[in-house]
Motif scaffolding. Structure first.
Motif, mmCIF file in Angstrom:
data_model
loop_
_atom_site.group_PDB
_atom_site.id
_atom_site.type_symbol
_atom_site.label_atom_id
_atom_site.label_comp_id
_atom_site.label_asym_id
_atom_site.label_seq_id
_atom_site.Cartn_x
_atom_site.Cartn_y
_atom_site.Cartn_z
ATOM 1 N N THR A 230 0.749 -1.053 0.057
ATOM 2 C CA THR A 230 -0.086 -0.018 0.048
ATOM 3 C C THR A 230 0.815 1.195 0.129
ATOM 4 O O THR A 230 1.998 1.243 0.381
ATOM 5 C CB THR A 230 -1.075 -0.064 1.116
ATOM 6 N N LEU A 231 0.330 2.273 -0.437
ATOM 7 C CA LEU A 231 1.193 3.649 -0.324
ATOM 8 C C LEU A 231 1.227 4.051 1.197
ATOM 9 O O LEU A 231 2.580 4.662 1.231
ATOM 10 C CB LEU A 231 0.165 4.770 -0.951
ATOM 11 N N LEU A 232 0.484 3.808 2.169
ATOM 12 C CA LEU A 232 0.750 4.167 3.539
ATOM 13 C C LEU A 232 1.433 3.128 4.127
ATOM 14 O O LEU A 232 1.691 3.295 5.260
ATOM 15 C CB LEU A 232 -0.671 4.509 3.995
ATOM 16 N N LYS A 233 1.865 2.126 3.358
ATOM 17 C CA LYS A 233 2.667 0.992 4.353
ATOM 18 C C LYS A 233 1.920 0.394 5.531
ATOM 19 O O LYS A 233 2.482 0.384 6.406
ATOM 20 C CB LYS A 233 4.074 1.453 4.721
ATOM 21 N N ARG A 234 0.566 0.431 5.304
ATOM 22 C CA ARG A 234 -0.201 -0.155 6.500
ATOM 23 C C ARG A 234 -1.834 -0.391 5.977
ATOM 24 O O ARG A 234 -2.092 -0.154 4.998
ATOM 25 C CB ARG A 234 -0.617 0.956 7.783
ATOM 26 N N LEU A 235 -2.434 -1.123 6.903
ATOM 27 C CA LEU A 235 -3.653 -1.675 6.431
ATOM 28 C C LEU A 235 -4.720 -0.737 7.129
ATOM 29 O O LEU A 235 -4.520 -0.174 8.145
ATOM 30 C CB LEU A 235 -3.856 -3.029 6.579
ATOM 31 N N PRO A 236 -6.040 -0.604 6.820
ATOM 32 C CA PRO A 236 -7.110 0.112 7.397
ATOM 33 C C PRO A 236 -7.455 -0.674 8.652
ATOM 34 O O PRO A 236 -7.359 -2.020 8.746
ATOM 35 C CB PRO A 236 -8.200 -0.029 6.531
ATOM 36 N N THR A 237 -8.286 0.096 9.729
ATOM 37 C CA THR A 237 -8.537 -0.414 10.672
ATOM 38 C C THR A 237 -10.411 -0.685 10.764
ATOM 39 O O THR A 237 -11.028 -0.035 10.024
ATOM 40 C CB THR A 237 -8.402 0.485 11.740
ATOM 41 N N ALA A 255 -24.650 14.139 -1.573
ATOM 42 C CA ALA A 255 -24.417 14.113 -3.016
ATOM 43 C C ALA A 255 -23.666 13.095 -3.580
ATOM 44 O O ALA A 255 -23.425 13.000 -4.835
ATOM 45 C CB ALA A 255 -23.625 15.451 -3.334
ATOM 46 N N MET A 256 -23.511 12.065 -2.830
ATOM 47 C CA MET A 256 -22.782 10.887 -3.369
ATOM 48 C C MET A 256 -23.335 9.594 -3.499
ATOM 49 O O MET A 256 -24.118 9.145 -2.667
ATOM 50 C CB MET A 256 -21.435 10.424 -2.372
ATOM 51 N N THR A 257 -23.162 9.266 -4.759
ATOM 52 C CA THR A 257 -24.028 7.899 -5.155
ATOM 53 C C THR A 257 -23.387 7.208 -6.119
ATOM 54 O O THR A 257 -22.734 8.141 -7.039
ATOM 55 C CB THR A 257 -25.735 7.974 -5.269
ATOM 56 N N GLY A 258 -23.447 5.925 -6.212
ATOM 57 C CA GLY A 258 -22.892 5.083 -7.462
ATOM 58 C C GLY A 258 -21.554 5.333 -7.487
ATOM 59 O O GLY A 258 -20.764 4.860 -8.250
ATOM 60 N N ALA A 259 -20.744 5.246 -6.228
ATOM 61 C CA ALA A 259 -19.279 5.786 -5.947
ATOM 62 C C ALA A 259 -18.876 4.347 -5.180
ATOM 63 O O ALA A 259 -19.488 3.752 -4.355
ATOM 64 C CB ALA A 259 -18.797 6.977 -5.240
ATOM 65 N N ILE A 260 -17.617 4.223 -5.239
ATOM 66 C CA ILE A 260 -16.715 3.159 -4.623
ATOM 67 C C ILE A 260 -15.679 3.909 -3.770
ATOM 68 O O ILE A 260 -14.965 4.608 -4.428
ATOM 69 C CB ILE A 260 -15.956 2.168 -5.599
ATOM 70 N N VAL A 261 -15.821 4.193 -2.541
ATOM 71 C CA VAL A 261 -14.915 4.731 -1.560
ATOM 72 C C VAL A 261 -13.653 3.698 -1.339
ATOM 73 O O VAL A 261 -13.876 2.649 -0.707
ATOM 74 C CB VAL A 261 -15.783 5.005 -0.461
ATOM 75 N N ASN A 262 -12.473 4.450 -1.766
ATOM 76 C CA ASN A 262 -11.066 3.473 -1.648
ATOM 77 C C ASN A 262 -10.738 3.634 -0.099
ATOM 78 O O ASN A 262 -10.146 4.741 -0.056
ATOM 79 C CB ASN A 262 -10.577 4.085 -2.696
ATOM 80 N N LEU A 263 -10.744 2.695 0.767
ATOM 81 C CA LEU A 263 -10.202 2.634 1.916
ATOM 82 C C LEU A 263 -9.001 1.451 1.915
ATOM 83 O O LEU A 263 -8.792 0.900 3.084
ATOM 84 C CB LEU A 263 -10.957 2.300 2.925
ATOM 85 N N SER A 264 -8.486 1.469 0.895
ATOM 86 C CA SER A 264 -7.372 0.205 0.766
ATOM 87 C C SER A 264 -5.898 0.722 1.088
ATOM 88 O O SER A 264 -5.041 -0.043 0.953
ATOM 89 C CB SER A 264 -7.355 -0.111 -0.750
#
Length: 270
Positions: A230-237, A255-264
């Motif tokens: 990963t760019l942050l050199k860690r994983l999400p919690t 205002a957000m729909t149809g989106a994929i929120v990237n928490l990788s």
């Protein structure tokens, strides 16, 4: 002190006794939602419900097999009748599947298990709640995906196809439900660093991969190859996923729909 994000909202969390589902349910309740958690194992649901009640939140549990369409619809109807509708729904159901087996050694059943399992539960739960959403009141359907939806690496055929399917489902469902005022948003975390300690099935899922690298699962998650990719050199919690879910379910993300929120943590850069 700012007002809770989800005051007077009703929220259904399928897989609410699991690591991610339980974390999200706790934050939803903290933010003022009336939470209904459903899942296969009553004991796990009871643990989450106890935590929520002790923190002053409102929660109800239901033992429901999410592969049983009639049972899921009956539960959703009951929740809507009790709460006056359903405002938020999250499918956090887990399906054990294969990771690490190449095509030559993969059976069709192993390939199809996550494809059929994840997408079937997502279809059943989304259909059950959607008819009780929108039309003058907020409506949000949240889905969960994985980086496998976009990664080009070997040994994750079934996992990758199921993840891509969940993201496609999210986009198309957003288009269908938008006229009723219902938003649909996907959340794409990577492997969650503290999920195995919270009882996630990923503790068993990652054992073969960790063993092949000469590590424990927690060592692999804390600083092994997954984190280093990963760019942050860690994983999400779990906390980061739950707090993001509460924000997405709130009017602040209206205002957000149809989106994929990237928490990788930057495993993928969209």
């Amino acid at each position: 002190m700012s007002a809770p994000l989800l005051s007077d909202r009703s929220a259904v969390v399928y897989g609410g006794g699991g690591a991610i589902g339980g974390a999200v349910a706790r934050v939803f309740a903290r933010e003022g939602a009336r939470v209904f958690i459903a899942g296969r194992t009553q004991a796990k649901l009871d643990v989450v419900a106890r935590d929520i009640a002790e923190a002053g939140g409102t929660v109800e549990t239901a033992q429901v097999d999410v592969l049983d369409q009639r049972a899921v619809e009956k539960h959703a109807d009951a929740v809507a009748a009790q709460a006056g509708g359903i405002d938020i729904a999250l499918n956090a159901v887990s399906v054990m599947h294969d990771q690490g087996t190449p095509l030559a050694d993969l059976s069709v059943d192993e390939f199809m298990r996550p494809v059929d399992g994840f997408l079937r539960t997502l279809f059943i739960t989304s259909k059950a709640v959607a008819r009780h959403m929108g039309h003058g009141r907020p409506g949000v359907v949240l889905t969960l995906s994985e980086p496998g939806s976009k990664l080009a690496v070997g040994g994750i055929l079934g996992h990758s196809v199921s993840a891509a399917g969940k993201e496609a489902f999210t986009r198309v469902l957003a288009a269908e439900l938008a006229p009723a005022g219902v938003r649909v948003i996907g959340i794409r975390p990577h492997a969650v660093v503290d999920a195995p300690a919270a009882g996630s099935y990923t503790g068993d899922l990652f054992k073969p991969l960790a063993a092949a690298a000469g590590q424990s699962v927690q060592e692999m998650l804390d600083g092994g190859g997954m984190a280093q990719g990963t760019l942050l050199k860690r994983l999400p919690t779990l906390s980061e996923i739950a707090e993001t879910a509460a924000f997405l379910a709130s009017d602040r993300a209206g205002a957000m729909t149809g989106a994929i929120v990237n928490l990788s943590a930057g495993a993928l850069v969209d």
